[in-house]
Design an enzyme around this catalytic site. Structure first.
Site, PDB file in Angstrom:
ATOM      1  N   GLU A 392     -12.960  -2.972   6.608  1.00 52.34           N
ATOM      2  CA  GLU A 392     -12.074  -3.372   5.517  1.00 52.34           C
ATOM      3  C   GLU A 392     -12.403  -2.599   4.239  1.00 52.34           C
ATOM      4  OE1 GLU A 392      -9.418  -5.442   5.831  1.00 52.34           O
ATOM      5  OE2 GLU A 392      -9.945  -5.307   7.951  1.00 52.34           O
ATOM      6  N   TRP A 395     -10.826   0.653   4.692  1.00 52.85           N
ATOM      7  CA  TRP A 395      -9.390   0.551   4.358  1.00 52.85           C
ATOM      8  C   TRP A 395      -9.186   0.715   2.853  1.00 52.85           C
ATOM      9  CZ3 TRP A 395      -4.838   0.795   6.618  1.00 52.85           C
ATOM     10  CH2 TRP A 395      -4.698   0.483   7.965  1.00 52.85           C
ATOM     11  N   TRP A 424      19.034  -3.105   1.176  1.00 55.51           N
ATOM     12  CA  TRP A 424      18.370  -4.369   0.896  1.00 55.51           C
ATOM     13  C   TRP A 424      19.391  -5.421   0.456  1.00 55.51           C
ATOM     14  CZ3 TRP A 424      13.768  -3.819   2.792  1.00 55.51           C
ATOM     15  CH2 TRP A 424      13.086  -2.601   2.658  1.00 55.51           C
ATOM     16  N   ASN A 459      -5.765 -12.646   3.800  1.00 54.58           N
ATOM     17  CA  ASN A 459      -5.171 -11.345   4.101  1.00 54.58           C
ATOM     18  C   ASN A 459      -4.102 -11.425   5.186  1.00 54.58           C
ATOM     19  OD1 ASN A 459      -5.135  -8.391   3.721  1.00 54.58           O
ATOM     20  ND2 ASN A 459      -5.846  -8.349   5.849  1.00 54.58           N
ATOM     21  N   TRP A 477      10.922  -4.555  -0.657  1.00 56.49           N
ATOM     22  CA  TRP A 477       9.487  -4.806  -0.650  1.00 56.49           C
ATOM     23  C   TRP A 477       8.871  -4.697  -2.044  1.00 56.49           C
ATOM     24  CZ3 TRP A 477       6.553  -0.670  -2.356  1.00 56.49           C
ATOM     25  CH2 TRP A 477       7.177   0.598  -2.322  1.00 56.49           C
ATOM     26  N   TRP A 500       1.897  -3.677   1.242  1.00 54.67           N
ATOM     27  CA  TRP A 500       3.336  -3.952   1.248  1.00 54.67           C
ATOM     28  C   TRP A 500       4.114  -2.878   1.997  1.00 54.67           C
ATOM     29  CZ3 TRP A 500       6.502  -7.851   0.452  1.00 54.67           C
ATOM     30  CH2 TRP A 500       5.979  -9.001  -0.149  1.00 54.67           C
TER      31      TRP A 500
END
Length: 585
Positions: A392, A395, A424, A459, A477, A500
């Protein structure tokens, strides 16, 4: 994935999901541009700002005359005096020059508006600054906190302060966001004119952006090969990337009698920033759930590494409550691989607010994992709890590398530009229902109520609610990205944007467009006991059994819980169609 908009007008159907009205004809609001044109984004991509800053830093005046002090400029991402590279270098230079060290912090409200900073994050910053000021005062080092409103003139203000302090050396850690890199490039330009040397230092990441590249010499856009290179490079250069920097050395006490430096000790850290003041109840909650300071951060980390999961920690609870049970073999990090996605248990570290604010360094977290296992190489494999947790942190480095290498993601653009044409929906009722946790989907509502209450979200829940917004509701988004930043105490552009865009299938190494989480099956996996839903969704607190994940209409109506605003199986086909052929209705 997440390692962490003003409501769209119904008449707005442009590529930008942001529409902000002027306050009046004579009093114009500060209106940052949220979504750049493709032309502007390509222009920045052709000449990214991080290499420009590094060149400007290298080309700075080499041997400036000795000044009367050395200045370290603390930023929102490095709120600590322990293991802080720029601060350590500034202190070493101050000792070498036999001059005092001064720490500067600039509060910049327009930057907070432009970056959608939450009131919680600003409050957390101020709470940490007050602790830092006390720690520095014990070392006879003043913390000079200023407020600067107009962000475009901030470089000039900083140079003016440097001149007034009669310094010729500035030290600061690099921030990788586009606006901040541009600001620091301007600092370099101005500094050269005034014979001041800026020293910008990599500190935020374990391995700084630009070091790890593909065989073709490009920045990684897929995590797995990046992570393999990351751990191999790290374990081949442990001291380079993990050694701790020393705390700053004490100033001479005579600094307190200096006519310029002495009065700086009396400048207080403000209680709040206008426009970012928390309501009293929220402020009390944040103080309880997220105690400030390096000591608190270390204890939060230690409890993750050494103590068992506690049911009491599901909600807004004090993480340092005394009832934690020590268990080296069954601690949360040891179990992390198997239970990290469980929202109904205390399975995660909750260190993210401290990492995003730099209250604790990522290096310290990795070093602590090595001490726990008594190893000399970093464990980052998939088969152990510690390894999965360290991944993580990788990441986090990965998304910062993306941010620096592909600055268009700082400009409201999808990394996958072909997805810029996805159609959208424009539905304020759906957006508000999502924000308020009133969608009629229990796991989504529990997660949104958690972030609204705690300023933080598990998360796995971030992934579930992000995919629900961008695919089930087919809302842009960027609306969700912004709302997260406005609520999260751990809001970080790189990780938040990366998460996202992953969920919306628009970013680097994204979920395939045809991957749509079924919120009900995800609920059963993430909250098999239903305790998470019952804790955050008041209407369902007494509902037992599998129905808590998807209450029948009659039961929902009786309990006063909203009916689902969409049916997953129906809207799934719409999402697949629009994602498969961007531009299609």
């Amino acid at each position: 994935m997440f390692l962490s908009f003003t409501t769209m007008s119904k008449r707005a159907r442009s590529s930008s999901p942001i529409v902000i009205a002027k306050k009046s004809r004579t009093n114009y609001a500060f209106i940052p541009k949220k979504v750049a044109s493709i032309g502007d984004a390509n222009a920045v991509q052709a000449d990214p700002p991080l290499p420009r800053l590094l060149r400007a830093n290298k080309d700075a005046i080499e041997d400036p005359p000795k000044g009367n002090c050395i200045v370290y400029w603390m930023r929102m991402n490095d709120l600590r005096i322990i293991d802080n590279r720029a601060l350590a270098q500034a202190s070493a230079r101050a000792v070498s020059d036999s001059v005092p060290l001064i720490v500067l912090f600039v509060l910049s409200p327009q930057d907070y508006v432009a970056h959608d900073r939450s009131k919680r994050r600003i409050d957390f910053t101020l709470r940490n600054l007050r602790i830092i000021k006390s720690s520095l005062t014990l070392l006879d080092i003043p913390l000079y906190t200023i407020m600067h409103t107009t962000r475009r003139t901030l470089p000039e203000r900083v140079l003016s302060i440097l001149q007034s302090l009669q310094t010729t050396q500035l030290f600061a850690n690099i921030e990788y966001e586009l606006d901040e890199l541009r600001r620091d490039i301007r600092i370099c330009q101005l500094a050269k004119e005034y014979k001041i040397r800026p020293n910008f230092v990599h500190d935020k990441c374990i391995i700084e952006p630009g070091v790890l590249e593909t065989k073709n010499g490009k920045a990684y856009t897929v995590y797995s090969p990046y992570q393999r290179n990351w751990i191999a490079t790290l374990n081949s250069n442990i001291s380079t990337y993990l050694d701790s920097s020393p705390i700053p050395q004490r100033n001479s006490i005579i600094v307190r009698q200096h006519p310029i430096f002495g009065p700086l000790f009396e400048i207080a850290v403000p209680d709040f920033v206008d426009g970012f003041k928390l309501e009293d109840i929220d402020k009390e909650t944040m103080q309880k759930v997220w105690p400030a300071g390096a000591d608190a951060a270390k204890e939060v980390l230690s409890r993750f590494l050494h103590t068992k999961s506690r049911v009491s920690q599901i909600g807004a609870a004090d993480p340092l409550a005394s009832e934690a049970e020590v268990s080296e073999k069954r601690s949360r990090v040891i179990a992390y691989k198997d239970v990290r996605d469980r929202a109904d248990r205390d399975t995660t570290s909750r260190i993210s607010p401290y990492l995003s604010a730099g209250v604790i360094s990522a290096r310290e977290c990795v070093r602590a994992s090595m001490v726990l296992l008594d190893i000399t190489k970093v464990e980052a494999g998939r088969t152990t709890g510690v390894g999965k947790w360290v991944q993580e942190i990788a990441w986090r480095d990965f998304y910062n590398n993306v941010l620096a290498s592909y600055p268009r993601v700082s400009m409201g653009r999808p990394f996958q530009e072909k997805m810029a044409d996805v159609k959208w929906e424009v539905n304020e009722e759906h957006l508000n229902a999502w924000k308020q946790g009133k969608t009629g989907i229990p796991i989504v509502d529990a997660a949104m109520r958690q972030v609204n209450t705690m300023g933080w979200m598990h998360n796995r829940m971030r992934m579930i609610v992000a995919m629900f917004l961008s695919k089930d509701l087919m809302l842009d988004w960027r609306l969700g990205e912004r709302y997260f930043m406005e609520q999260l105490i751990d809001g970080d552009l790189a990780s938040n944007n990366g998460g996202w865009q992953w969920s919306a299938s628009t970013g680097v190494d994204p979920a395939p467009y045809f991957r749509l989480f079924n919120p009900y099956s995800q609920s059963v996996k993430a909250d098999p006991t239903g305790d998470y839903i019952r804790h955050f969704v008041e209407e369902l607190k007494n509902l037992r059994g599998p129905e808590v994940h998807n209450p029948p209409v009659k039961i929902a109506d009786k309990l006063g819980y909203p009916r689902p605003i969409v049916q997953h199986q129906e809207v799934r086909e719409r999402a697949l169609r629009r994602y498969k052929t961007p531009g299609q209705e």
